[in-house]
Design a protein around this motif. Sequence first.
Motif, mmCIF file in Angstrom:
data_model
loop_
_atom_site.group_PDB
_atom_site.id
_atom_site.type_symbol
_atom_site.label_atom_id
_atom_site.label_comp_id
_atom_site.label_asym_id
_atom_site.label_seq_id
_atom_site.Cartn_x
_atom_site.Cartn_y
_atom_site.Cartn_z
ATOM 1 N N GLN A 73 0.806 -1.212 0.000
ATOM 2 C CA GLN A 73 0.000 0.000 0.000
ATOM 3 C C GLN A 73 0.844 1.269 0.000
ATOM 4 O O GLN A 73 0.323 2.359 -0.250
ATOM 5 C CB GLN A 73 -0.943 -0.007 1.207
ATOM 6 N N GLU A 86 -10.235 0.183 -1.043
ATOM 7 C CA GLU A 86 -9.757 -1.104 -0.523
ATOM 8 C C GLU A 86 -10.244 -1.337 0.905
ATOM 9 O O GLU A 86 -10.646 -2.459 1.260
ATOM 10 C CB GLU A 86 -8.224 -1.152 -0.556
ATOM 11 N N GLY A 90 -12.782 -4.108 1.756
ATOM 12 C CA GLY A 90 -11.942 -5.137 2.359
ATOM 13 C C GLY A 90 -12.231 -5.299 3.842
ATOM 14 O O GLY A 90 -13.300 -5.752 4.241
#
Length: 262
Positions: A73, A86, A90
């Motif tokens: 990341q 994300e 996620g």
Amino acid sequence: MNDFLLYEQDGPIVTLTMNQPDKRNALTGNTAVAEFGAACRRIEEDHSIKVVILTGTGTVFSSGGNIHEMQRQLDPAILPADLRHEYREGIQRLPLALYNLEVPVIAAVNGPAIGAGCDLACMCDIRIAADTARFAESFVKLGIIPGDGGAWLLPRTIGMSRAAELTFTGDTIDAQQALDWGLVSRVVPGSELLAAARELAQRIAANSGPALRMSKRLLREGQHTRLDTLLELSAGMQALAHRTAEHQAAVQAFVQRKPAKG
């Protein structure tokens, strides 16, 4: 076949076991979130299930975020908007699935519960810890914040002052301090952890499934609704409970073993 989460059912009790001990049962950079979501949907749809035990394989409950995923990341080619997406698609799906699960969930914390691993334990209703367990809301140590809902979960578990202390210092506390602070309800030797969790699960499972699911929903709603709103919800759910076979059987059993007053 699941790569991360083992799903075992014994009558009304389901045991979910995080099973990547070589990666310290990390919750990111793998299929953990998707598997938790699938398991929670399966549990919701099976009304024979009354209680869930969540634990980990190996010496660690969960180390939280995978450091290699954090390295990925850092790539400047990944835009902040992409990282936000994300998180939303996620790890943030995990508390929405597990915290909102209708049946009671017992976390059997077999070892360190760090960062998102600590928050994972807080998504459960009851926490039992092995004497080797450790807890840390350690995000600040890595220069990040609890992106998985920990800032909402932890204060509701141990109160704002202690949650702030753990969040701002990133300190690790042992099982005894976790017990003193109300983060866990009991501490047992590691060899007795699953037996203690199963004994508690069996006592819970001895009760009405519909009543358990509705009671948990009221506990959840009671954390953010007004009293009059909760009373209205309680009235509606109680009307449903009065019409369940479990309630009728319990009343009959009580009446039959207690002599009527003349």
